[in-house]
Design an enzyme around this catalytic site. Structure first.
Site, PDB file in Angstrom:
ATOM      1  N   CYS A 230      -4.495   1.208   8.380  1.00 43.52           N
ATOM      2  CA  CYS A 230      -3.085   1.459   8.681  1.00 43.52           C
ATOM      3  C   CYS A 230      -2.322   0.209   8.275  1.00 43.52           C
ATOM      4  O   CYS A 230      -2.609  -0.372   7.233  1.00 43.52           O
ATOM      5  CB  CYS A 230      -2.907   1.796  10.159  1.00 43.52           C
ATOM      6  SG  CYS A 230      -3.642   0.564  11.275  1.00 43.52           S
TER       7      CYS A 230
ATOM      8  N   ARG B  57       5.909   5.470   4.559  1.00 42.20           N
ATOM      9  CA  ARG B  57       5.342   4.136   4.371  1.00 42.20           C
ATOM     10  C   ARG B  57       4.211   4.180   3.347  1.00 42.20           C
ATOM     11  O   ARG B  57       4.087   3.280   2.507  1.00 42.20           O
ATOM     12  CB  ARG B  57       4.828   3.567   5.699  1.00 42.20           C
ATOM     13  CG  ARG B  57       5.928   3.227   6.689  1.00 42.20           C
ATOM     14  CD  ARG B  57       5.361   2.559   7.931  1.00 42.20           C
ATOM     15  NE  ARG B  57       4.857   1.222   7.651  1.00 42.20           N
ATOM     16  CZ  ARG B  57       4.031   0.553   8.454  1.00 42.20           C
ATOM     17  NH1 ARG B  57       3.599   1.117   9.580  1.00 42.20           N
ATOM     18  NH2 ARG B  57       3.627  -0.659   8.143  1.00 42.20           N
TER      19      ARG B  57
END
Length: 282
Positions: free
Chosen positions: A238, A182
């Site tokens: 995040c 990611r």
């Protein structure tokens, strides 16, 4: 006690002490009611349930990310309804590697509440050890929670833009806590854009733990974060400000003093079309 992580056995020995509040934070992003259902089936005796979306996040708006940091007053009201006061000793657990329990831990730090801990390994380890469980919901006596917010623990979008643009010259380092694919922009299933904030380095939050879900020792964590200077400011982020919290927990465990959370995280960053996006390795 400086270590923010406690063992199931430590909690077992203290679970009926006055002033202790056990918080069940189990949750599933794909099914927001799964955690509450699991709590209703069985939980640690005396535990209250706190829901990520309803109790530990603010409503989603145009900016602020998928799990915005709640207003201190509203958060204090949720904690008070759960029977938590500023004098409570709070131990949080989940069954997702401390992902959601550490969110509660960080929010309590943000409110100036130091007596907050995360139970290592989580609920499955508690049950596997043969420790008591129940489906009985405790009678909760509401408390008055007086927050003492610490805004210095929270980083805002303007600061992140400056740090991203200035890099090392800013004196701070950005840590992306998501999985490496990611971070590199190769696999994005949660947000509309893939990649990372330019200048950020990648430390996947699960790498703070062993395969069984227990947190690594201080020695192992020091090795894991050996590339970071403990005297520099560290800002963790995040996807939405949740999975960065285990990294904040681990960094505190090994003595990092200047750890902040970018609350909106990647989902907030990409809500501003003008913000640049980086892909690949740093």
């Amino acid at each position: 006690m400086n270590d923010p992580i406690v063992t199931p056995r430590w909690l077992l020995a203290r679970m009926y002490e006055p002033g202790l509040v056990i918080a069940d934070c189990r949750f599933n992003l794909a099914d927001p009611e799964e955690g509450r259902g699991a709590y209703l089936r069985d939980h640690i005796p005396g535990a209250v349930y706190l829901h990520l979306d309803e109790d530990l996040s603010a409503p989603v708006r145009e900016h602020g990310g998928r799990h915005p940091v709640p207003d201190p007053g509203l958060l204090a009201a949720s904690l008070g309804r759960a029977g938590i006061s500023r004098s409570s000793l709070v131990v949080a657990y989940d069954d997702q590697g401390g992902l959601y329990a550490s969110r509660l831990w960080w929010l309590l730090q943000y409110l100036g509440h130091e007596r907050a801990y995360v139970m290592d390994q989580g609920y499955s380890a508690w049950k596997a050890a043969g420790f008591p469980v129940t489906d009985h919901r405790p009678v909760t006596i509401p408390a008055s929670y007086e927050p003492a917010p610490r805004p210095e623990l929270l980083a805002e979008i303007g600061e992140i833009r400056t740090i991203s643009a200035e890099g090392a010259a800013s004196g701070a380092i950005l840590i992306d806590s998501r999985a490496n694919d990611r971070y590199r922009g190769e696999n994005e299933t949660m947000d509309k854009k893939a990649g990372h904030i330019p200048g950020a380095v990648n430390y996947f939050w699960k790498d703070t733990q062993h395969a069984d879900g227990s947190y690594k020792s201080a020695e192992e964590l020091n090795e894991h974060f050996s590339g970071l200077d403990k005297d520099r400011e560290v800002i963790v982020y995040c996807g939405s400000g949740v999975s960065a919290c285990p990294n904040a927990l681990a960094l505190k465990r090994i003595g990092f003093k200047k750890v902040r959370l970018y609350g909106g995280s990647w989902s907030d960053w990409i809500s501003y079309e003008e913000n640049p996006v980086a892909t690949g390795e740093a």
